[in-house]
Design an enzyme around this catalytic site. Sequence first.
Site, mmCIF file in Angstrom:
data_model
loop_
_atom_site.group_PDB
_atom_site.id
_atom_site.type_symbol
_atom_site.label_atom_id
_atom_site.label_comp_id
_atom_site.label_asym_id
_atom_site.label_seq_id
_atom_site.Cartn_x
_atom_site.Cartn_y
_atom_site.Cartn_z
ATOM 1 N N HIS A 109 -56.007 2.317 -3.102
ATOM 2 C CA HIS A 109 -56.311 1.099 -3.846
ATOM 3 C C HIS A 109 -55.642 -0.139 -3.243
ATOM 4 O O HIS A 109 -55.927 -1.259 -3.665
ATOM 5 C CB HIS A 109 -55.884 1.247 -5.310
ATOM 6 C CG HIS A 109 -56.814 0.576 -6.272
ATOM 7 N ND1 HIS A 109 -57.753 -0.345 -5.886
ATOM 8 C CD2 HIS A 109 -56.947 0.696 -7.613
ATOM 9 C CE1 HIS A 109 -58.427 -0.766 -6.937
ATOM 10 N NE2 HIS A 109 -57.965 -0.151 -8.004
ATOM 11 N N ASP B 64 -61.367 -1.409 -2.949
ATOM 12 C CA ASP B 64 -61.598 -1.668 -4.373
ATOM 13 C C ASP B 64 -62.665 -0.725 -4.907
ATOM 14 O O ASP B 64 -63.385 -0.054 -4.157
ATOM 15 C CB ASP B 64 -62.008 -3.126 -4.608
ATOM 16 C CG ASP B 64 -63.226 -3.527 -3.783
ATOM 17 O OD1 ASP B 64 -64.267 -2.846 -3.895
ATOM 18 O OD2 ASP B 64 -63.132 -4.514 -3.024
#
Length: 301
Positions: free
Chosen positions: A271, A275
Amino acid sequence: MENNIKLSEVVGSGKDGRILKEDILNYLEKQTGAILPPSPKAEIMPPPPKPKDMSIPIPVSKPLVFTGKDKTEPIKGFQKAMVKTMSAALKIPHFGYCDEVDLTELVKLREELKPVAFARGIKLSFMPFFLKAASLGLLQFPILNASVDENCQNITYKASHNIGIAMDTEQGLIVPNVKNVQICSIFEIATELNRLQKLGSVGQLSTTDLTGGTFTLSNIGSIGGTYAKPVILPPEVAIGAIGSIKAIPRFNQKGEVYKAHVMNVSWSADHRVIDGATMSRFSNLWKSYLENPAFMLLDLK
């Protein structure tokens, strides 16, 4: 008068000389000599016998004796490498994304191609299709085929699609990879997978086979799982876990029920650099190739 009895001849035994039923019966008995049945009496029933003692004797238990002993041994080989890799992997902030894929058309296509591959001495599984579809998706989303340095200060986009396949072997979990999937045909990928699986089963994979991976797929469905939360193998930034294929009823566009072959996939991504929207779009593209295998022909090179 019934029985022609003169009441004046009957001696009453009741109060004030009243004649009772018993007096008339006694009179008739004396006159006729007949023996009249005695008036019924309540039958006295003996009490039921007491049940025998049905209690079950309690066995005398003996204390169990367990002679097993704990065993301590050093972590070595593939397990030692996995300790190092997983310790580094758990420092990565993972996020997950799951979806299901209708493989009905791919199941039909594979059944048609299996005899052709077998005639060439190759076992054709679903994995070559999964890898090729992933490679086509990585061309559109190259960030998923990248790596980051230890401090996540630099990102490197990999030119080669060296897609790793997690294998469960007697030596432990190993992840060899198929090199340059982006330039390989389905048959060439199947051939390489056959080679890696054969070597992995006897513990003879080389260092080259086990290093240089850029993206990974883990086939948990081969054991029987449906969902997973795969752990990224650093320095890679994404990994997918493929579940088992199950036949279930589904509705087509006309509202008719048909037999569908459905598989679940679980993705994990770093992350820090990826995304959720990117992972979702990649998954949708990968899914479209597998649900409509003919679409892959348009993008194959």
